[in-house]
Every structure is written in structure tokens, then in C-alpha cells.
Design a protein around this motif. Structure first.
Motif, PDB file in Angstrom:
ATOM      1  N   VAL A   1     -32.132 -18.481  75.703  1.00  0.00           N
ATOM      2  CA  VAL A   1     -31.609 -19.344  76.764  1.00  0.00           C
ATOM      3  C   VAL A   1     -31.999 -20.775  76.438  1.00  0.00           C
ATOM      4  CG1 VAL A   1     -31.564 -17.665  78.617  1.00  0.00           C
ATOM      5  CG2 VAL A   1     -33.664 -18.876  78.127  1.00  0.00           C
ATOM      6  N   LEU A   2     -31.219 -21.707  76.971  1.00  0.00           N
ATOM      7  CA  LEU A   2     -31.453 -23.120  76.667  1.00  0.00           C
ATOM      8  C   LEU A   2     -31.810 -23.866  77.938  1.00  0.00           C
ATOM      9  CD1 LEU A   2     -28.502 -23.765  74.246  1.00  0.00           C
ATOM     10  CD2 LEU A   2     -30.887 -23.534  73.667  1.00  0.00           C
ATOM     11  N   PRO A   3     -32.519 -24.990  77.818  1.00  0.00           N
ATOM     12  CA  PRO A   3     -32.866 -25.746  79.018  1.00  0.00           C
ATOM     13  C   PRO A   3     -31.600 -26.170  79.753  1.00  0.00           C
ATOM     14  CG  PRO A   3     -34.038 -26.604  77.135  1.00  0.00           C
ATOM     15  CD  PRO A   3     -33.093 -25.582  76.614  1.00  0.00           C
ATOM     16  N   GLY A   4     -31.624 -25.995  81.069  1.00  0.00           N
ATOM     17  CA  GLY A   4     -30.443 -26.307  81.848  1.00  0.00           C
ATOM     18  C   GLY A   4     -29.730 -25.062  82.324  1.00  0.00           C
ATOM     19  N   ASP A   5     -29.981 -23.936  81.668  1.00  0.00           N
ATOM     20  CA  ASP A   5     -29.375 -22.687  82.151  1.00  0.00           C
ATOM     21  C   ASP A   5     -29.975 -22.357  83.509  1.00  0.00           C
ATOM     22  OD1 ASP A   5     -29.143 -20.836  78.995  1.00  0.00           O
ATOM     23  OD2 ASP A   5     -28.039 -22.556  79.807  1.00  0.00           O
ATOM     24  N   THR A   6     -29.152 -21.793  84.395  1.00  0.00           N
ATOM     25  CA  THR A   6     -29.672 -21.455  85.718  1.00  0.00           C
ATOM     26  C   THR A   6     -29.410 -19.984  85.999  1.00  0.00           C
ATOM     27  OG1 THR A   6     -27.578 -22.161  86.627  1.00  0.00           O
ATOM     28  CG2 THR A   6     -29.387 -23.739  86.716  1.00  0.00           C
ATOM     29  N   PHE A   7     -30.265 -19.420  86.819  1.00  0.00           N
ATOM     30  CA  PHE A   7     -30.073 -18.052  87.305  1.00  0.00           C
ATOM     31  C   PHE A   7     -30.204 -18.063  88.805  1.00  0.00           C
ATOM     32  CE2 PHE A   7     -30.179 -16.552  83.150  1.00  0.00           C
ATOM     33  CZ  PHE A   7     -31.289 -17.047  82.487  1.00  0.00           C
ATOM     34  N   SER A   8     -29.529 -17.153  89.440  1.00  0.00           N
ATOM     35  CA  SER A   8     -29.720 -16.999  90.880  1.00  0.00           C
ATOM     36  C   SER A   8     -30.784 -15.933  91.104  1.00  0.00           C
ATOM     37  CB  SER A   8     -28.407 -16.568  91.530  1.00  0.00           C
ATOM     38  OG  SER A   8     -28.016 -15.338  90.970  1.00  0.00           O
ATOM     39  N   PHE A   9     -31.263 -15.888  92.339  1.00  0.00           N
ATOM     40  CA  PHE A   9     -32.314 -14.894  92.640  1.00  0.00           C
ATOM     41  C   PHE A   9     -31.793 -13.481  92.424  1.00  0.00           C
ATOM     42  CE2 PHE A   9     -35.703 -17.415  93.774  1.00  0.00           C
ATOM     43  CZ  PHE A   9     -35.327 -18.446  94.621  1.00  0.00           C
ATOM     44  N   GLU A  10     -30.528 -13.253  92.754  1.00  0.00           N
ATOM     45  CA  GLU A  10     -29.989 -11.889  92.653  1.00  0.00           C
ATOM     46  C   GLU A  10     -29.985 -11.432  91.205  1.00  0.00           C
ATOM     47  OE1 GLU A  10     -29.263 -13.710  96.101  1.00  0.00           O
ATOM     48  OE2 GLU A  10     -28.083 -14.336  94.348  1.00  0.00           O
ATOM     49  N   GLN A  11     -29.715 -12.356  90.286  1.00  0.00           N
ATOM     50  CA  GLN A  11     -29.673 -11.959  88.876  1.00  0.00           C
ATOM     51  C   GLN A  11     -31.031 -11.510  88.387  1.00  0.00           C
ATOM     52  OE1 GLN A  11     -27.665 -15.595  87.350  1.00  0.00           O
ATOM     53  NE2 GLN A  11     -26.718 -14.149  85.966  1.00  0.00           N
ATOM     54  N   LEU A  12     -32.069 -12.151  88.917  1.00  0.00           N
ATOM     55  CA  LEU A  12     -33.402 -11.831  88.409  1.00  0.00           C
ATOM     56  C   LEU A  12     -34.054 -10.694  89.172  1.00  0.00           C
ATOM     57  CD1 LEU A  12     -35.093 -15.239  87.578  1.00  0.00           C
ATOM     58  CD2 LEU A  12     -33.903 -13.676  86.109  1.00  0.00           C
ATOM     59  N   GLN A  13     -33.368 -10.127  90.160  1.00  0.00           N
ATOM     60  CA  GLN A  13     -33.985  -9.042  90.907  1.00  0.00           C
ATOM     61  C   GLN A  13     -34.313  -7.886  89.980  1.00  0.00           C
ATOM     62  OE1 GLN A  13     -35.278  -8.210  93.650  1.00  0.00           O
ATOM     63  NE2 GLN A  13     -34.855 -10.084  94.780  1.00  0.00           N
ATOM     64  N   PRO A  14     -35.582  -7.493  89.903  1.00  0.00           N
ATOM     65  CA  PRO A  14     -35.920  -6.376  89.016  1.00  0.00           C
ATOM     66  C   PRO A  14     -35.397  -5.070  89.592  1.00  0.00           C
ATOM     67  CG  PRO A  14     -37.840  -7.085  90.244  1.00  0.00           C
ATOM     68  CD  PRO A  14     -36.761  -8.036  90.587  1.00  0.00           C
ATOM     69  N   PRO A  15     -35.242  -4.059  88.778  1.00  0.00           N
ATOM     70  CA  PRO A  15     -34.598  -2.811  89.218  1.00  0.00           C
ATOM     71  C   PRO A  15     -35.291  -2.131  90.387  1.00  0.00           C
ATOM     72  CG  PRO A  15     -35.291  -2.690  86.915  1.00  0.00           C
ATOM     73  CD  PRO A  15     -35.525  -4.064  87.365  1.00  0.00           C
ATOM     74  N   ASP A  16     -36.619  -2.195  90.432  1.00  0.00           N
ATOM     75  CA  ASP A  16     -37.261  -1.441  91.511  1.00  0.00           C
ATOM     76  C   ASP A  16     -37.510  -2.260  92.765  1.00  0.00           C
ATOM     77  OD1 ASP A  16     -40.400  -1.319  89.620  1.00  0.00           O
ATOM     78  OD2 ASP A  16     -38.759  -2.762  89.710  1.00  0.00           O
ATOM     79  N   GLU A  17     -36.634  -3.225  93.053  1.00  0.00           N
ATOM     80  CA  GLU A  17     -36.550  -3.866  94.363  1.00  0.00           C
ATOM     81  C   GLU A  17     -37.853  -4.475  94.856  1.00  0.00           C
ATOM     82  OE1 GLU A  17     -32.594  -3.781  95.129  1.00  0.00           O
ATOM     83  OE2 GLU A  17     -34.145  -4.551  96.465  1.00  0.00           O
ATOM     84  N   HIS A  18     -38.552  -5.209  93.966  1.00  0.00           N
ATOM     85  CA  HIS A  18     -39.699  -5.983  94.440  1.00  0.00           C
ATOM     86  C   HIS A  18     -39.191  -7.242  95.101  1.00  0.00           C
ATOM     87  CE1 HIS A  18     -43.817  -4.771  93.069  1.00  0.00           C
ATOM     88  NE2 HIS A  18     -43.077  -3.755  92.672  1.00  0.00           N
ATOM     89  N   LYS A  19     -39.814  -7.641  96.193  1.00  0.00           N
ATOM     90  CA  LYS A  19     -39.335  -8.833  96.857  1.00  0.00           C
ATOM     91  C   LYS A  19     -39.815 -10.090  96.132  1.00  0.00           C
ATOM     92  CE  LYS A  19     -36.828  -7.143  99.953  1.00  0.00           C
ATOM     93  NZ  LYS A  19     -37.239  -6.723 101.290  1.00  0.00           N
ATOM     94  N   LYS A  20     -41.014 -10.034  95.560  1.00  0.00           N
ATOM     95  CA  LYS A  20     -41.591 -11.226  94.923  1.00  0.00           C
ATOM     96  C   LYS A  20     -41.313 -11.212  93.432  1.00  0.00           C
ATOM     97  CE  LYS A  20     -45.690 -12.731  97.403  1.00  0.00           C
ATOM     98  NZ  LYS A  20     -47.136 -12.728  97.376  1.00  0.00           N
TER      99      LYS A  20
END
Lengths: 240, 403
Positions: free
Chosen positions: A9-28
Motif C-alpha cells: 500500500v502507498l501513502p494516501g491510500d484509505t480504508f474504511s472501518f468496515e474493510q478492516l473489520q477482522p473476521p471474528d467481530e472484534h469491536k476494537k
């Protein structure tokens, strides 16, 4: 769409929270170095590979040589100056760190430690933030040195990238295991990319230094091959 | 930015190592690092790599007035740029002491040696003459910028072509590049600088010091010579005294180096000329290797080696020991390891010592005498017993050699 874990990934790339949600549904989600939360998205700050570790830790693996001090890091510094009661130590950051003479085991106002300009010290960072100059100590919170202090008796100091230093500090480091099977040596690795090595004689020391430097871009099998060849070469050179 | 200070540990180690007549990168005392000369697409642009030290030289020219004191000569400007790109301790703009010394030495080497024919640069006496400018940019500083810069400057001057000029009475026509082919500068000879570093009050001397060796050295001598045995420049810096014999020995070493480097420069110039004539691709794009991830590249030393274990080791100690990638180049040879030695390019001198190619015996390693051969063989067996992996195969190979 899931986050591109293991991809560059390069600087400037963005992700939303939903994309980074780990599979086992941790809130943090824990954001490590190279990632920052900005408004409703997560921005990438450094170029590198996006990594993930359970339960919910994300960080960017990037290749760098310049050290940025962080509290608690163990670093190797070179004493540059003695100003009154403190030593100015170069740890590779933009500012020189300060080391008080009382931060050594068994040192008091009457009993000063034996530290000269040009000595190398293995120390821990006590204060490190972007607003103040870093401060290092050679003593832990109980007052014991626990391995820190001036590194004496020869050996050789060299500088590598920070990634290689972290690789060497890994308990399962293949390179050190292979070399340890063949040579007798002492090694001290600072998180600031400085490595100190001492072996039986000078030729072995330089062979070890070169093998460490060159192992940065090799995989484990190549490292094992290289260790074999280096040990054979050194044995021949010593017999001759 | 402040430069990382040199620790006492490093200094002592390097000095001890030099006292044992060894160098950190495995070279001999009089060896240069790998030299690579490349020319750019534009004429007069030359890039030289001496190990990791990189210097770029660019020659340009324009018409101007000659000097008042020399109305029949052109003018040559030499400029050395040290930017923070080369080393974080170099400051942009302000010339440090080192920068001034470099500029001065380069000027002396190029101007006072009269390598460039200044009279040929005159167009109209007293009114118009060519101003030739050599700009030397240091791209990376890993020791011995001076030698690298002198090679780059001379190669660039030899590579450069100036526009052709024709004078008809009062009229002067400067032909464009499309009109007439540009004309090369007339270089009488190629003066090159060779640096020597001295340690321990002149007892040990090294050619082409790397950056660590430069930090530790006590004194430096720069000899400027051309291949016709003409001494052009001589400068000694540092706090040490040299004997007359040392100075003479250094100049004879400088002669061999300069002859070799001049050959290399001519080779590179020829190759570039051929590539341009045939219309092939030339220029700096050829320097960049497209099939590697890292920008750093360690050159492989190709040595024709036999399948003996000994020969592998001699090759390793001859090529620099930090070449991880060159060792991967050795892999095909290791796979061929066979118990019986074939007819080889390796000359066995004594037990445990082999020689590949020219050079003869190493004058550094103590070749064991007849009585100590027994103890050497015993030591070898003892050490091999300690090694853990691959014991079976290596012991077998050992036994062949010990016969």
C-alpha cells in the motif's frame, strides 16, 4: 471488500472501518505504525506491506534506516560529548540523546562511571517524544544494569536498516541460530539499527558482520547455505 | 545534518585489522574497488562508480570573451558540487573545507596539467573563445571521491563534442549540431588522481580508501599522473612525515593504476562510440537493471574454478567477502563438487594453498612450512569435528585433499 493484507500500500491510500473489520467481530481495532485514523477513515502513512495479527492488530511493514525514538526501546548509542553532568549520545535520531552519569549501576556523585567520548553504550529510552530531546538510561527501574552499560573489549559496530535489526531480535531468527552453530560470538542489537559483534578473532568478526549485512534480502534457505559456506571459508583462512 | 561519530571500538578494530594487513571488504592493500564508467545520451555526460562511490560529470561550453592576460586561449572552469545527497554531513551551498580541497585539487589536475589544448578553443583572438565548464556532482560518498571525480571529469572531457566553428574573414559561423558534426576537444593526455591513505605514522599504506578507512587514516597523499609517466599533481595532507622511498613507491604504484584506468576509459569510450554508430541503445538506461527488486547491486566476480573445495575458498577470499550475491553466483560450482580433482585452472602451490589465474603466491598469508604441515592437518581435522551439519560429505572431501 476486505483489506489487502500482505499487499503493498502507498501513502494516501484509505480504508474504511468496515474493510478492516477482522473476521471474528472484534469491536476494537489496534492501529500500529504507519496507519492513522482520520475522521471516518483510516489513512496509510508509509509505503509498505499491510500486515495483520490476531486479535485485531494492523500495521505497515516499511523499509527504513532512520530511527525515530520511541519510549522503552533498547538502543546502542555512541558517546559524542561530555557536558557537565550529562553525556550527549548519538542514537541515530535527529536529536542527540542525553545520558546522565547517575544512570549507571553503582554510580554516585563521588563514584563516576568510566565513560569516555567515543564509547558505545547499550541503553534504554526513558523519554522519547517529538517535542523534547530523547533521554536514555543504562539502568532499569530497580536500579540494576541488567545487561546495559558501556560495551567494552573490542568487537565491531556497524549500521543496518531497522528491519534487519528487528529480524535479528526475533527469537526464531534463522541467521543467528545457524551462525551460532558454527561460530562462537557475542552480538548486541539496538533497535536503532546498530549492531555490535565480537567473535574469537578479527577474521571471524568481519565474516559475521558481512553475513549479517548480506542476509537482509535472503530467505531462510539461502541463509543456511550462506552460513555453511562462510564457516568453511573462515576455517580455511584460519588454517592457512 | 550531523554525521554519525566514529566510535572508539570501530577505530581500534579497523586499525588492528590494517596492522594485520587486511581490509574490511577483503581487498588487497593496492586494490581498487570495482570501477564502472558509463556515458549518457548527451555528449559530455559521464557517470563513474568506484565501489559505492558515485560521481557524475557534465561538460558544457559556450562562447565568451577570453581572459585579458591570455587572449589566445579558451577558458576552463571546474566545479565540484557536494550535496547532501552524497552524504548527510555535506551542506548545500556552503563549501566545507573538504569541498574546497576537492575543488582545488580537481582544478590543479585539469588546468595545471595542461591536458586540454586551450589554444584550440580560441575563435577570434582577444574577442571570442570557448568557455568550457566541467561540473562534477557527487552522487554518493563511500570514500575516495577524488579519484572517482578525476576519472569522471577526464572521461567526460574525452566524450564531449563542441559545435564546429568556421571563420570567414570577419564572419564567424557557429554551426548547429544538425549543420555539421560536433568536434571533439583536443585532449593531450589523461591525468588521473590516485589517493593513498597512511596509517600508524606512515607504516601502512592503502590505495583507494573506503569511507571508514578515510575516517581513521592519519594522512593522505594524492598523486596525479598520466600513463606517459608524467607527474601532474602531488599533495600530501595530514600530520605525518613521509620518507622519500615511500613517495617514489607510491608514484610507481600510481603509474600502474593510472595505466589500467586509462585503458578502461578508452574501452568505455569505444563501446559508447560503437553503440552510437550502430544506432543501438546507449546511455544511462543501460545501467539500471530491470530484474532486481533492490537498487543495490553487488557485482559477481566470475572466476573459472575447478571443483576442488580449496578452489572455492580461494575464489571467495579473492573476490570480496561481502558479496552475498556473488556467492549465489558460486552456487553452480559448488554443486559440482566431486571427490577427484580434474585438470584445472587452479595451480596448487603447497598443501592448502591454491592459485587461480595470474598473481602467484599471496605475499600476506604465511604459507606453512614443512614441519608445521602436520599440525595444520591435525588442526583442520579437529575443527571439522566441531562442525555440526553436513559432516559426512565435508569430511570425505577433506580426506581427498589431505592425501
Amino acid at each position: 471488500m476486505a483489506a489487502p493484507i500482505g499487499r503493498i500500500v502507498l501513502p494516501g491510500d484509505t480504508f474504511s472501518f468496515e474493510q478492516l473489520q477482522p473476521p471474528d467481530e472484534h469491536k476494537k481495532i489496534l492501529l500500529g505504525p504507519g496507519l492513522r485514523e482520520e475522521k471516518a477513515e483510516i489513512k496509510v502513512l508509509r509505503p509498505g506491506i499491510l500486515r495483520f495479527r490476531k486479535p485485531a492488530v494492523y500495521w505497515i511493514d516499511c523499509h527504513h534506516k532512520r530511527y525515530i525514538p520511541a519510549k522503552g526501546d533498547s538502543v546502542i548509542g555512541i558517546v559524542n560529548q561530555k557536558v557537565g553532568d550529562i553525556f550527549r549520545v548519538d542514537i541515530g535520531s535527529s536529536e542527540q540523546a542525553s545520558l546522565s552519569y547517575l544512570s549507571f549501576e553503582g554510580s554516585t556523585k563521588r563514584n563516576r562511571p568510566d565513560v569516555k567520548v567515543g564509547d558505545i553504550v547499550y541503553s534504554k529510552l526513558l523519554v522519547a517524544n517529538k517535542d523534547m530531546e530523547p533521554e536514555i538510561v543504562c539502568i532499569d527501574s530497580y536500579g540494576r544494569s541488567s545487561g546495559m552499560g558501556v560495551i567494552r573489549n573490542g568487537g565491531f559496530l556497524f549500521h543496518t536498516s531497522l528491519n534487519l535489526a528487528r529480524k535479528l531480535l526475533n527469537p526464531q531468527c534463522t541467521l543467528l541460530k545457524c551462525l551460532g552453530n558454527r561460530f562462537q560470538f557475542e552480538i548486541s542489537v539496538g533497535v536503532n539499527g546498530r549492531v555490535w559483534v565480537k567473535a574469537g578473532n578479527d577474521v571471524q568478526t568481519i565474516a559475521l558482520v558481512n553475513s549479517v549485512i548480506v542476509s537482509e534480502f535472503k530467505d531462510n534457505d539461502q541463509i543456511k547455505e550462506m552460513c555453511k559456506r562462510i564457516s568453511k571459508a573462515v576455517v580455511r583462512m584460519e588454517i592457512d | 545534518m550531523r554525521e554519525t561519530p566514529l566510535s572508539n571500538c570501530e577505530r581500534e578494530f579497523i586499525l588492528n585489522f590494517i596492522a594485520q594487513q587486511k581490509r574490511l571488504d577483503g581487498r588487497n592493500a593496492y586494490d581498487y574497488r570495482d570501477l564502472r564508467i558509463a556515458f549518457g545520451v548527451s555528449l559530455g555526460c559521464c557517470h563513474v562508480e568506484l565501489g559505492k562511490t558515485r560521481v557524475l560529470a557534465q561538460v558544457s561550453c559556450e562562447v565568451g570573451e577570453p581572459k585579458q592576460t591570455r587572449p589566445h586561449d579558451g577558458v576552463l572552469y571546474v566545479n565540484v558540487e557536494l550535496s547532501p545527497m552524497a552524504c548527510p554531513s555535506f551542506e548545500q551551498g556552503r563549501q566545507s573545507e573538504e569541498g574546497i580541497e576537492l575543488s582545488r585539487l580537481m582544478e590543479r589536475c585539469l588546468k595545471e596539467s595542461r591536458c586540454l589544448d586551450m589554444e584550440s578553443l580560441c575563435i577570434v583572438s582577444g574577442e571570442k573563445a570557448w568557455h568550457v565548464r566541467v561540473d562534477i556532482h557527487v552522487l554518493n560518498h563511500e570514500g575516495n571521491i577524488l579519484d572517482c571525480a578525476s576519472i569522471a571529469a577526464i572521461s567526460a572531457l574525452a566524450h564531449f563534442r563542441r559545435p564546429d566553428v568556421s571563420v570567414h574573414g570577419e564572419e564567424i559561423t557557429i554551426h548547429t549540431l544538425e549543420d555539421r558534426n560536433p568536434v571533439p576537444l583536443s585532449l593531450h593526455h589523461m591525468p588521473l588522481l590516485v589517493s593513498f591513505a597512511f596509517f600508524s605514522q606512515g607504516k601502512f599504506m592503502l590505495v583507494d580508501p573506503s569511507s571508514k578507512e578515510e575516517k581513521v587514516m592519519e594522512g593522505k597523499m594524492v598523486v596525479g599522473m598520466n600513463k606517459h609517466r608524467e607527474l601532474c599533481t602531488l599533495q600530501v595532507t595530514g600530520q605525518m612525515l613521509l620518507l622519500k622511498e615511500q613517495v617514489l613507491r607510491c608514484s610507481s604504484i600510481a603509474l600502474t593504476k593510472v595505466t589500467k584506468i586509462t585503458e578502461l576509459i578508452h574501452e568505455a569510450l569505444d563501446k559508447d562510440k560503437q553503440a552510437r554508430l550502430k544506432g543501438e541503445k546507449h546511455g544511462f538506461a543501460m545501467l539500471v537493471s530491470g530484474d532486481r527488486v533492490t537498487a543495490n547491486r553487488l557485482p559477481t566476480t566470475e572466476v573459472k574454478v575447478d571443483t576442488l573445495e580449496i578452489s572455492d575458498e580461494m575464489e571467495r577470499s579473492q573476490s570480496s567477502s561481502e558479496d552475498g550475491e556473488s556467492q549465489s553466483g558460486n552456487e553452480p560450482m559448488e554443486e559440482q563438487i566431486v571427490a577427484t580433482p580434474k585438470e584445472s585452472a587452479v595451480e596448487i602451490l603447497t598443501k592448502g594453498v591454491g592459485v587461480i589465474g595470474e598473481g602467484g603466491t599471496s605475499t600476506w598469508l604465511d604459507i606453512p612450512q614443512a614441519d608445521s604441515k602436520q599440525t595444520a592437518a591435525k588442526k583442520r581435522k579437529h575443527k571439522l569435528e566441531k562442525m555440526e551439519e553436513d559432516e559426512g560429505s565435508s569430511e570425505e572431501e577433506e580426506k581427498v585433499i589431505l592425501k
